[in-house]
Design a protein around this motif. Structure first.
Motif, PDB file in Angstrom:
ATOM      1  N   THR A 103     -45.312   6.832  48.578  1.00 58.57           N
ATOM      2  CA  THR A 103     -44.164   7.328  47.811  1.00 58.57           C
ATOM      3  C   THR A 103     -44.456   7.245  46.312  1.00 58.57           C
ATOM      4  O   THR A 103     -44.218   8.186  45.557  1.00 58.57           O
ATOM      5  N   GLU A 104     -45.007   6.106  45.893  1.00 62.82           N
ATOM      6  CA  GLU A 104     -45.304   5.909  44.473  1.00 62.82           C
ATOM      7  C   GLU A 104     -46.393   6.879  43.999  1.00 62.82           C
ATOM      8  O   GLU A 104     -46.269   7.489  42.931  1.00 62.82           O
ATOM      9  N   MET A 105     -47.452   7.048  44.788  1.00 62.93           N
ATOM     10  CA  MET A 105     -48.558   7.934  44.377  1.00 62.93           C
ATOM     11  C   MET A 105     -48.081   9.385  44.299  1.00 62.93           C
ATOM     12  O   MET A 105     -48.429  10.117  43.387  1.00 62.93           O
ATOM     13  N   ARG A 106     -47.262   9.787  45.281  1.00 64.54           N
ATOM     14  CA  ARG A 106     -46.697  11.143  45.300  1.00 64.54           C
ATOM     15  C   ARG A 106     -45.891  11.414  44.032  1.00 64.54           C
ATOM     16  O   ARG A 106     -46.035  12.448  43.400  1.00 64.54           O
ATOM     17  N   ASP A 107     -45.024  10.446  43.656  1.00 63.04           N
ATOM     18  CA  ASP A 107     -44.224  10.606  42.430  1.00 63.04           C
ATOM     19  C   ASP A 107     -45.136  10.778  41.228  1.00 63.04           C
ATOM     20  O   ASP A 107     -44.900  11.623  40.370  1.00 63.04           O
ATOM     21  N   ARG A 108     -46.176   9.968  41.164  1.00 61.28           N
ATOM     22  CA  ARG A 108     -47.078  10.043  40.004  1.00 61.28           C
ATOM     23  C   ARG A 108     -47.827  11.376  39.984  1.00 61.28           C
ATOM     24  O   ARG A 108     -48.078  11.948  38.925  1.00 61.28           O
ATOM     25  N   GLN A 109     -48.199  11.872  41.180  1.00 66.66           N
ATOM     26  CA  GLN A 109     -48.936  13.146  41.244  1.00 66.66           C
ATOM     27  C   GLN A 109     -48.039  14.303  40.797  1.00 66.66           C
ATOM     28  O   GLN A 109     -48.474  15.192  40.062  1.00 66.66           O
ATOM     29  N   GLN A 110     -46.777  14.262  41.218  1.00 70.42           N
ATOM     30  CA  GLN A 110     -45.842  15.332  40.821  1.00 70.42           C
ATOM     31  C   GLN A 110     -45.588  15.271  39.315  1.00 70.42           C
ATOM     32  O   GLN A 110     -45.549  16.301  38.639  1.00 70.42           O
ATOM     33  N   GLN A 111     -45.479  14.062  38.800  1.00 73.07           N
ATOM     34  CA  GLN A 111     -45.262  13.900  37.358  1.00 73.07           C
ATOM     35  C   GLN A 111     -46.471  14.402  36.574  1.00 73.07           C
ATOM     36  O   GLN A 111     -46.344  15.068  35.548  1.00 73.07           O
TER      37      GLN A 111
END
Ligand code: DC
Length: 211
Positions: A103-111
């Protein structure tokens, strides 16, 4: 936002192709596998038990990861070489199966992509979960033998042993509960077995023109 998503198993040529494609299109490139490797490096460095789901997820939320052409920095420490060691490689599938980490990595990738108005993003769940609306979704693969031979050419080692290790990691990545490695809806399969890098690149540029 212009996102090109590239997924596929280990050794399919994703990083080489993603980097070359990004240069051709004037976009930046993100290696999301390096992010999971960075979290794994940090977890091992802190002596965490990888089975401690909450502790590893909490670390993922706080760790400072910088992944770029300049290398991979984890909490300011240059981990460019360390994230490719056998120790990290054999542990990373467990960390990548942790939903809190994902979840955290996905958020960072989208950002990351929002800040740049797009990019070429490479991983396992990019077209299926992180950027389902990407302009082009590619699933790169190659025969297990060829994938192992490419890894040996890059980093040395025994080809039979590496083929077995790659098969084990692919199995783990494809069978985890959270966002397993899979061909995303609307993705195009590109089998790179027997193709050179320029040939793969040409094929992708043609797909982009017709997309
Ligand atoms: O591409 P790589 O071998 O550096 O990836 C390292 C690990 O991270 C691999 O076991 C799969 C996992 N990974 C993932 O689960 N999701 C991504 N988007 C990228 C990598």
């Amino acid at each position: 936002m212009r996102v090109i998503a590239i997924d596929g198993p280990a050794g399919a040529g994703k990083s080489t192709i993603a980097r070359a494609l990004a240069a051709r299109l004037g976009l930046e490139y993100l290696d999301t596998g390096a992010m999971y490797r960075g979290v794994t490096f940090a977890a091992l460095r802190h002596g965490l038990l990888l089975d401690d789901i909450e502790a590893v997820a909490s670390l993922a939320r706080s760790v400072v990861l910088e992944v770029s052409d300049a290398g991979v920095f984890v909490d300011g420490v240059d981990a460019t070489a360390a994230i490719r060691t056998a120790e990290v490689t054999s542990a990373v599938s467990k960390v990548a199966a942790n939903s809190g980490v994902r979840t955290e990595m996905r958020d960072r990738q989208q950002q990351w992509a929002t800040e740049r108005d797009g990019g070429v993003v490479e991983g396992r769940d990019i077209g299926s979960v992180v950027f389902p609306d990407a302009e082009l979704k590619l699933y790169l693969t190659a025969s297990p033998r060829v994938r192992a031979e490419r890894r040996v050419a890059e980093a040395g080692g025994d080809v039979d042993e590496i083929e077995r290790a790659i098969a084990a990691r692919d199995h783990h990545d494809s069978n985890r509960a959270d966002s397993p490695l899979t061909e995303a809806d609307g993705s195009t399969l590109v089998d790179t077995t027997g193709l050179t890098i320029p040939e793969v690149l040409e094929q992708i540029l043609r797909l982009l023109e017709s997309a």
